[in-house]
Design a protein around this motif. Sequence first.
Motif, PDB file in Angstrom:
ATOM      1  N   GLY A 206     167.964  64.029  41.527  1.00  0.00           N
ATOM      2  CA  GLY A 206     169.404  64.251  41.524  1.00  0.00           C
ATOM      3  C   GLY A 206     169.842  64.659  42.904  1.00  0.00           C
ATOM      4  O   GLY A 206     169.018  64.959  43.778  1.00  0.00           O
TER       5      GLY A 206
ATOM      6  N   GLU B 178     162.441  61.604  38.169  1.00  0.00           N
ATOM      7  CA  GLU B 178     163.895  61.754  38.135  1.00  0.00           C
ATOM      8  C   GLU B 178     164.350  62.595  39.316  1.00  0.00           C
ATOM      9  O   GLU B 178     163.767  63.636  39.606  1.00  0.00           O
TER      10      GLU B 178
ATOM     11  N   LEU C 213     163.693  66.531  39.347  1.00  0.00           N
ATOM     12  CA  LEU C 213     163.987  67.071  38.026  1.00  0.00           C
ATOM     13  C   LEU C 213     162.861  66.731  37.051  1.00  0.00           C
ATOM     14  O   LEU C 213     162.283  65.646  37.121  1.00  0.00           O
ATOM     15  N   GLU C 214     162.577  67.656  36.173  1.00  0.00           N
ATOM     16  CA  GLU C 214     161.683  67.424  35.037  1.00  0.00           C
ATOM     17  C   GLU C 214     162.387  67.992  33.822  1.00  0.00           C
ATOM     18  O   GLU C 214     162.793  69.161  33.828  1.00  0.00           O
ATOM     19  N   ASP C 215     162.556  67.159  32.812  1.00  0.00           N
ATOM     20  CA  ASP C 215     163.308  67.552  31.617  1.00  0.00           C
ATOM     21  C   ASP C 215     164.692  68.086  31.985  1.00  0.00           C
ATOM     22  O   ASP C 215     165.181  69.042  31.382  1.00  0.00           O
ATOM     23  N   GLY C 216     165.290  67.489  33.016  1.00  0.00           N
ATOM     24  CA  GLY C 216     166.625  67.870  33.440  1.00  0.00           C
ATOM     25  C   GLY C 216     166.716  69.150  34.249  1.00  0.00           C
ATOM     26  O   GLY C 216     167.805  69.537  34.657  1.00  0.00           O
ATOM     27  N   GLN C 217     165.586  69.790  34.510  1.00  0.00           N
ATOM     28  CA  GLN C 217     165.575  71.050  35.252  1.00  0.00           C
ATOM     29  C   GLN C 217     165.035  70.836  36.660  1.00  0.00           C
ATOM     30  O   GLN C 217     164.077  70.082  36.855  1.00  0.00           O
ATOM     31  N   PRO C 218     165.601  71.525  37.666  1.00  0.00           N
ATOM     32  CA  PRO C 218     165.089  71.377  39.035  1.00  0.00           C
ATOM     33  C   PRO C 218     163.695  71.993  39.190  1.00  0.00           C
ATOM     34  O   PRO C 218     163.469  73.116  38.744  1.00  0.00           O
TER      35      PRO C 218
END
Length: 157
Positions: free
Chosen positions: A25, A23, A79-84
């Motif tokens: 962003g 993922e 991103l991993e689990d929505g975290q940078p």
Amino acid sequence: MTATAARLHLHRPLGGLAPPAGEFGPIGPPELLAPVMLAAYRGTPDDEGESLQDAVDVLADAMRGGLGPWLPDASFVALEDGQPVGAAFTVLSDDGPCVAFLFTAPDAVGRGVATRLVGRVCQSLTVDGYDSVGLWVSAANERAARLYRHLGFVDVP
């Protein structure tokens, strides 16, 4: 982050990397990414004791074109689990596209974050019509230089 020691200039053609998984962003406000950048550089040959505000200022300057025109379409946050967990900042230099910053959060090192980011940058630059990408790395940062060479970067004579 702003090391003035001897640096290596490396370059690679854009082809030959597998499409990156994971993922990604867009680069967001410097204040959100600066803690990851600061942690990534801490204890490396590029660590000059910068503060969190120094990291914010460096990223903000890069986004304003202080290292050459910023290429936001070729700059990404992993991103991993929505975290940078890492980022690649790409600018346009006199020699063409250049990865100005590539960093991975310490707790994500060894999970292919930098490899995925380089692949994503190369994919984006290819779509934008470029055929190669360069970067500079501190000669003392042997680990980073080894990774870049593994990814197909070669020394520019």
